[in-house]
Design a protein around this motif. Structure first.
Motif, PDB file in Angstrom:
ATOM      1  N   ILE B 110      98.023  22.182-131.091  1.00 37.23           N
ATOM      2  CA  ILE B 110      99.268  22.405-131.853  1.00 37.23           C
ATOM      3  C   ILE B 110     100.482  22.245-130.941  1.00 37.23           C
ATOM      4  O   ILE B 110     101.425  21.513-131.253  1.00 37.23           O
ATOM      5  CB  ILE B 110      99.261  23.814-132.492  1.00 37.23           C
ATOM      6  N   ALA B 111     100.416  22.890-129.768  1.00 36.93           N
ATOM      7  CA  ALA B 111     101.553  22.790-128.836  1.00 36.93           C
ATOM      8  C   ALA B 111     101.759  21.349-128.413  1.00 36.93           C
ATOM      9  O   ALA B 111     102.903  20.861-128.332  1.00 36.93           O
ATOM     10  CB  ALA B 111     101.310  23.678-127.618  1.00 36.93           C
ATOM     11  N   VAL B 114     103.444  19.339-131.085  1.00 41.48           N
ATOM     12  CA  VAL B 114     104.881  19.654-131.106  1.00 41.48           C
ATOM     13  C   VAL B 114     105.600  18.848-130.022  1.00 41.48           C
ATOM     14  O   VAL B 114     106.668  18.262-130.246  1.00 41.48           O
ATOM     15  CB  VAL B 114     105.111  21.173-130.908  1.00 41.48           C
ATOM     16  N   VAL B 115     104.977  18.798-128.846  1.00 46.32           N
ATOM     17  CA  VAL B 115     105.549  18.026-127.741  1.00 46.32           C
ATOM     18  C   VAL B 115     105.654  16.540-128.134  1.00 46.32           C
ATOM     19  O   VAL B 115     106.687  15.892-127.924  1.00 46.32           O
ATOM     20  CB  VAL B 115     104.687  18.206-126.466  1.00 46.32           C
ATOM     21  N   ILE B 117     105.793  15.114-131.128  1.00 46.73           N
ATOM     22  CA  ILE B 117     106.821  14.890-132.143  1.00 46.73           C
ATOM     23  C   ILE B 117     108.201  14.976-131.492  1.00 46.73           C
ATOM     24  O   ILE B 117     109.099  14.196-131.790  1.00 46.73           O
ATOM     25  CB  ILE B 117     106.656  15.894-133.310  1.00 46.73           C
ATOM     26  N   GLY B 118     108.333  15.914-130.553  1.00 48.65           N
ATOM     27  CA  GLY B 118     109.587  16.035-129.814  1.00 48.65           C
ATOM     28  C   GLY B 118     109.926  14.753-129.065  1.00 48.65           C
ATOM     29  O   GLY B 118     111.044  14.252-129.143  1.00 48.65           O
ATOM     30  N   ASN B 155     101.006  14.356-137.952  1.00 45.71           N
ATOM     31  CA  ASN B 155     101.363  15.483-138.815  1.00 45.71           C
ATOM     32  C   ASN B 155     100.128  16.081-139.484  1.00 45.71           C
ATOM     33  O   ASN B 155     100.013  17.300-139.622  1.00 45.71           O
ATOM     34  CB  ASN B 155     102.402  15.051-139.850  1.00 45.71           C
ATOM     35  N   LEU B 158      98.410  18.207-137.015  1.00 46.24           N
ATOM     36  CA  LEU B 158      99.142  19.471-136.838  1.00 46.24           C
ATOM     37  C   LEU B 158      98.784  20.456-137.954  1.00 46.24           C
ATOM     38  O   LEU B 158      98.446  21.624-137.701  1.00 46.24           O
ATOM     39  CB  LEU B 158     100.652  19.195-136.829  1.00 46.24           C
ATOM     40  N   LEU B 385     109.491  23.493-124.389  1.00 45.41           N
ATOM     41  CA  LEU B 385     109.292  23.889-125.786  1.00 45.41           C
ATOM     42  C   LEU B 385     107.798  24.001-126.090  1.00 45.41           C
ATOM     43  O   LEU B 385     107.345  24.973-126.715  1.00 45.41           O
ATOM     44  CB  LEU B 385     109.951  22.848-126.703  1.00 45.41           C
ATOM     45  N   GLY B 386     107.032  23.002-125.604  1.00 40.32           N
ATOM     46  CA  GLY B 386     105.581  23.056-125.762  1.00 40.32           C
ATOM     47  C   GLY B 386     105.003  24.302-125.099  1.00 40.32           C
ATOM     48  O   GLY B 386     104.109  24.956-125.630  1.00 40.32           O
ATOM     49  N   VAL B 389     105.594  27.293-127.307  1.00 39.64           N
ATOM     50  CA  VAL B 389     104.651  27.318-128.434  1.00 39.64           C
ATOM     51  C   VAL B 389     103.266  27.744-127.957  1.00 39.64           C
ATOM     52  O   VAL B 389     102.607  28.591-128.576  1.00 39.64           O
ATOM     53  CB  VAL B 389     104.584  25.921-129.106  1.00 39.64           C
TER      54      VAL B 389
END
Lengths: 221, 410, 304
Positions: B110-111, B114-115, B117-118, B155, B158, B385-386, B389
């Motif tokens: 998940i983390a 997120v990374v 997508i960032g 997505n 995720l 950010l990762g 999370v």
């Protein structure tokens, strides 16, 4: 990218195609010297959905550079500062033509700087000894300076053929002649008739991308 | 049964408890979170400048049009895919000791997503137009564009992992036995999906005929091999850190399983690299230029050479350590090997993969690339950010799995 | 949790303060976005895809661009959106035997298409290569000596307007597509700037607006096209469009008009009597990177 691209199937196919229909498309460049300025393109460029019957705009020659075929510059200048030119006949009318002269370099007055570097041609190959204000074709036909494309084309057939098919010589205007006219360079816009080899030029500025390194060592500079 | 009514009460309580757990901790925890937040702030600020002033603030060019962001995106996808590698032994081979570890693998996934997508987000020149990608509202060029496939699989992955992790933790929290029907199909799907995210990402590059360095059928297998190096290596480090920092003591079994995986995958990864190198250099020709640039430098341009050899040395040494007994028995060696191979894959799968795709350019021009300060800031921010999370996720996972957080039956 | 009620509330208070501080810090960090959003109208943000514009919408969009340009530069421009001409598919051929590498084409492109002045951007890159093989690896683009050099030949490269265009397939939002007359266009109001097309193009034909291009007001070409040379915004892709604002009106492209030697041949591939068809039939023609199967509409040839 390598050499292989050349020897591709496409190239072979195109070559075969070329043989098949060959020069059948080439119907000869009909230049009408009497008209002076005339359509040069022989291909029906720009036939569109509008139909081949639509009215075509003309393809015109760009006016010759001022130095070609308009007489010879004298020391006098007009009110714009441009040299006043005298017709060739004003001197040559009373002089016997010199059939052996190949260059102007040894002349004392007039044509003195003229460098001739055009094969083994002599002056009278192209200039008409009977009337220097005109030109002559190989069969001794007298033609006006406007017909110089025909004159050049006598020897430079492939170039003339390419020119007539729009693949040699600069142009401006319309690709679709049903929409507007086109103006074409003549040989003498790029090639000095007395020394026709292209002289070269300084290129326009190159790209200025960020981080573009100078040219590879040993190349370009 | 009034189970639905039960859920209506217990699920919000579960979320509230998790929020509390996620924001509660000792000084060490607050310091760590503040540190990550500060880096994320620096990154956010750099990104805002990049959006306002243009991507001219990066050092990307029309010659090297993807850089550090897409390199990290690619590595991140591998990390996300690798995070689920624990699922295979746990569920396919029914290794019960692995079941708890699986949760952390999926939290890592998940983390990592997120990374990813960032990184895609910051690489886009017009983030205000991202809605053009929404199917129905914008114009989603699916199935032609591999990028649309990537959007879908990332997505989807995720959502899948959020569901599995959420479902299992929630049931542990309420003390219920999870219903296999509600997680096993998703677990199996996540295995396939993990492979798909990295395959699709590889296809994104491998499908470009104009870039011979990427245009290789081996790219997707290589991506997977490296994913199954970086993912497990990171999980091993995570488990060791959890042993040290938390009450949840994962036994030696799962770590041994992960090392067994790493023993194979590090070698397979190196083998595939060697295969590519052989084909490139034995065949020769102009298509070798990118590999030449990467490994030895091209016409005096050699920015990437030290990086790539560092990567190879790291990966070889790590593979060697994993194959020795010390690799399993001595934690210092294990940690060293995991760190080395993680870094090694980060270089190889990141800058080492993306940049040579552009050097030389499709018309054989050589314009080198080194990231700008803005790019480094944004990159650090996204990893931070990762990290946030991951920290929050792991903290919640530990709290629930160790039994600290339970639904107190009234 | 064994905190006293007092401890809990103090902790909650601290958390709330921390969260507020964090949110404020993020707002501060993202402040540059405010100035960026200021320059953008809601019409910009909600612009419709070119293909979805009806006649009325297109008229409004053209007017919006003209007004925007007037506001930003003070220049009155005329933006058109000519449709492809039925029965026309454009083709371009370049005679390598007579190209002298003068870059007049690249320069004309630069001026015609309102390119960024600082980078001297152009959709055309002219390569100087050694005679003997077409080896781009030995080519240079930044030569400055007089041309042509006797031991070199010159090869301008621009968008090949491929029939099987990799850049079109990869675009995630259909911001680039192939028009009926063969021109691959970009909708500058729809592109998200992911640059996947730039990675996919085998001919280095695409350019990204790393920042908003800068053209002095007096140098702006006011004769503009929606899908061609209008002023591009920051952060979007652009490329050669065969000067469609000219060619769809029947005019020759700017690069051809600038070519002093006549190395460039442009016309309708569907017209058997066109010059371009004569070249394809009678010259030794090849396309760049034929092995990639991109099927270019741009051809190179030699005089025998």
């Amino acid at each position: 990218m390598g050499q292989s691209t050349f020897i591709s199937n496409r190239a072979n196919r195109v070559a075969a195609f070329a043989v098949a229909i060959g020069l059948s498309a080439c119907q000869g460049g009909h230049l009408d010297p009497a008209a002076g300025i005339t359509a040069a393109g022989i291909t029906a460029a720009g036939a569109t959905a509008a139909g081949a019957t639509a009215k075509r705009h003309p393809v015109r020659y760009r006016p010759r550079p001022s130095g070609v075929g308009s007489g010879i510059a004298t020391d006098l200048v007009d009110h714009n500062g441009a040299p006043i030119k005298a017709p060739c006949g004003s001197c040559h009318a009373g002089k016997a033509p010199s059939t052996r002269r190949r260059s102007g370099e040894t002349l004392k007055i007039f044509h003195s700087g003229l460098r001739m570097k055009h094969g083994t041609l002599s002056c009278l190959t192209c200039h008409n000894g009977n009337n220097y204000d005109t030109l002559r074709l190989a069969d001794d036909t007298e033609v006006q300076f406007d017909a110089l494309m025909t004159l050049c084309g006598q020897c430079h057939g492939p170039q003339k053929r390419d020119y007539d098919h729009g693949s040699h010589g600069g142009m401006t205007g319309f690709w679709d002649l049903t929409k507007g006219p086109r103006v074409r360079n003549q040989c003498v816009h790029c090639h000095d008739p007395h020394a026709p080899a292209y002289v070269g030029m300084v290129p326009a500025a190159g790209p200025r991308d960020r981080f573009l390194q100078p040219a590879r060592p040993g190349h370009g500079h | 049964m009034s189970s639905s009514a039960n859920h209506a009460v217990s699920y919000p309580r579960f979320l509230v408890r998790l929020l509390s757990v996620a924001t509660d901790g000792g000084l060490q925890f607050y310091a760590w979170m503040t540190f990550l937040t500060a880096i994320a702030l620096v990154g956010a600020n750099a990104w805002a400048h990049q959006v306002a002033d243009g991507m001219v603030l990066t050092h990307m060019t029309d010659h090297v049009s993807w850089g550090l962001y897409i390199a990290n995106f690619t590595f991140g996808v591998g990390l996300a895919a690798g995070g689920v590698m624990m699922v295979i032994p746990a569920y396919l081979y029914d290794d019960h000791a692995m079941h708890d570890v699986v949760i952390f693998g999926e939290i890592l996934a998940i983390a990592a997503i997120v990374v990813c997508i960032g990184f895609v987000g910051v690489d886009i020149g017009r983030p205000d137009r991202i809605w053009h990608m929404i199917p129905g509202v914008g114009r989603f060029n699916w199935p032609m564009s591999m990028l649309t496939w990537d959007v879908l699989v990332l997505n989807g992955y995720l959502v899948l992992n959020l569901h599995i992790v959420g479902y299992l933790l929630y049931h542990r929290f309420t003390g219920r036995k999870p219903n296999k029907r509600w997680y096993m199909p998703f677990v199996m799907a996540s295995i396939v999906w993990a492979i798909s995210i990295h395959t699709v990402t590889a296809f994104l590059y491998a499908g470009l005929g104009g870039r011979p360095f990427w245009n290789s059928a081996l790219l997707a297998p290589r991506f997977l091999a490296s994913a199954f190096v970086s993912g497990p290596a990171f999980i091993v480090l995570l488990l060791l850190a959890m042993r040290w920092l938390s009450d949840l003591k994962i036994g030696a079994g799962p770590i041994r399983t992960l090392v067994s995986i790493l023993r194979v995958t590090t070698v397979v990864n190196l083998f595939m690299l060697a295969s590519e190198v052989f084909v490139e250099f034995y065949t020769g020709g102009s298509h070798t230029a990118a590999a030449q640039y990467l490994f030895f430098g091209l016409e005096g341009h050699n920015d990437l050479v030290p990086w790539m050899w560092t990567s190879i040395v790291f990966n070889v040494v790590a593979a060697g350590i994993f194959l020795t007994r010390k690799g399993i028995e001595d934690n210092r060696f294990l940690v060293a090997a995991c760190v080395l191979t993680f870094m090694g894959v980060w270089i190889e799968k990141g800058m080492g993969l993306i940049i040579p795709g552009f050097i030389p350019s499709t018309l054989h021009e050589i314009v080198e690339y080194a990231p700008s300060l803005v790019e480094w800031k944004v990159t650090a921010g996204i990893w931070a950010l990762g990290g946030l999370v991951l920290t929050v996720g792991v903290k919640c996972g530990v709290a629930v799995l160790s039994g600290h957080e339970r639904l107190v039956k009234g | 949790m064994s905190d006293s009620a007092d401890g809990v509330s103090r902790r909650t208070l601290l958390k709330a303060a921390g969260a507020t501080l964090g949110a404020a810090a993020f707002a501060q960090a993202l402040a540059p976005l405010a100035s960026w959003a200021e320059g953008m109208s809601s019409e910009d943000f909600l612009a419709t895809h070119y293909k979805e514009l009806d006649a009325e919408g297109l008229k409004t969009a053209l007017k919006r661009i003209e007004e925007d340009t007037k506001k930003k530069t003070g220049v009155d421009v005329h933006v058109t959106a000519d449709a492809p001409i039925p029965g026309v598919k454009f083709g371009y051929a370049l005679n390598l035997s007579i190209c002298i590498g003068c870059r007049k084409c690249a320069e004309a492109c630069h001026e015609e298409n309102n390119h960024d002045r600082k980078t001297n951007n152009s959709y055309i890159r002219v390569f100087e290569m050694d005679k003997g093989s077409i080896d781009f690896a030995k080519g240079t683009v930044d030569y400055a000596h007089p041309v042509p050099q006797p031991d070199k030949f010159y090869m301008p490269v621009q968008c090949q307007q491929c029939d099987n265009a990799p850049c079109v397939s990869v675009c995630p939002v259909e911001a680039t597509w192939k028009e009926a007359d063969g021109i691959v266009v970009v909708d500058y109001d729809w592109c998200i700037g992911c640059r996947y097309c730039e990675a996919a193009c085998p001919y280095h034909a695409r350019r990204f607006n790393w920042q908003a291009p800068e053209v002095p007001a007096k140098e702006i070409n006011p004769d503009q096209g929606y899908l061609s040379n209008r002023l591009r915004p920051q952060g979007v892709m652009e490329k050669c469009h065969f000067c469609l604002h000219r060619t769809r009106k029947g005019k020759l492209p700017a690069c051809l008009e600038a070519c002093p030697t006549g190395a460039r041949v442009f016309g309708n591939l569907l017209d058997p009597d066109s010059e371009i068809r004569w070249v394809l039939a009678n010259k030794r023609v090849f396309v760049l990177k034929e092995e990639l199967g991109t099927k270019p509409s741009f051809f190179y040839f030699f005089d025998e």
